[in-house]
Write a protein that holds these residues in place. Structure first.
Motif, short mmCIF file in Angstrom:
data_model
loop_
_atom_site.label_atom_id
_atom_site.label_comp_id
_atom_site.label_asym_id
_atom_site.label_seq_id
_atom_site.Cartn_x
_atom_site.Cartn_y
_atom_site.Cartn_z
N GLU A 282 -3.56 0.82 -3.22
CA GLU A 282 -3.15 -0.56 -2.99
C GLU A 282 -2.69 -1.18 -4.30
N SER B 202 0.86 -1.18 0.00
CA SER B 202 0.00 0.00 0.00
C SER B 202 0.90 1.23 0.00
N VAL C 279 -4.87 -1.82 -7.58
CA VAL C 279 -6.12 -2.57 -7.44
C VAL C 279 -7.13 -1.89 -6.52
N GLY C 280 -6.74 -0.79 -5.89
CA GLY C 280 -7.67 -0.09 -5.00
C GLY C 280 -7.05 1.17 -4.46
N ILE D 67 -6.88 -4.24 1.45
CA ILE D 67 -6.82 -5.47 0.66
C ILE D 67 -5.58 -6.26 1.06
#
Length: 167
Positions: free
Chosen positions: A112, A65, A132-133, A98
């Motif tokens: 992330e 992250s 992805v996030g 995540i």
């Protein structure tokens, strides 16, 4: 601070706290060398010293992250940039993102990433991650940038005394 160190302080880049987790153990560290490398797909690149204590955890987790700090979080950057300790996250409010990645509750934003690949560059490894996030946590703040730190990271000692010559 040397002229070369001052020169490199003019490069504009943020200060981030990188979170890593293998599902059982979490850790975080301060990084300045993070950049977006692609729009489609969304890719970030992180530079990390392979001798850093979190490098093994990053490799095992296959994810990381990126917590974006605001301009008033210099002390937080110093905390996560200090020597390795048993649990730097113990004194900081955070939650699991995540893959159990540490997300700082007071960060400006977080992203992330899933590990894609890496390549050696000088004394560091460039780690490429697919986004992805992520989200903005506390909008409206100015991000913390490298020049805000002065010589807090003591990096001036690592710069050469002179430039290499072109041949």
């Amino acid at each position: 601070m040397s002229d070369i160190a001052n020169l490199f302080k003019t490069l504009t880049h943020g200060i981030f706290v990188i979170g890593v987790s293998d599902g059982k153990k979490q850790n975080a560290f301060t990084a300045a060398w993070v950049m977006q490398a692609s729009f489609d797909p969304l890719i970030l690149v992180l530079s990390i010293n392979p001798n850093h204590s979190s490098y093994v955890l990053l490799k095992e987790s296959k994810s990381f992250s990126v917590n974006v700090l605001n301009h008033r979080q210099r002390d937080l950057a110093a905390h996560f940039g200090g020597p390795a300790s048993s649990n730097k996250l113990a004194s900081v409010a955070w939650h699991r993102g995540i893959g159990d990645l540490p997300v700082l509750d007071d960060a400006l934003a977080y992203i992330e990433c899933i590990f894609s690949h890496e390549t050696p560059v000088g004394d560091h490894m460039l780690v490429v991650g697919s986004v992805v996030g992520g989200a903005i946590i506390k909008g409206g703040e100015r991000p913390l940038v490298y020049s805000d730190l002065g010589d807090m990271d003591d990096s001036a000692k690592y710069y050469p005394k002179a430039f290499a010559t072109l041949t």
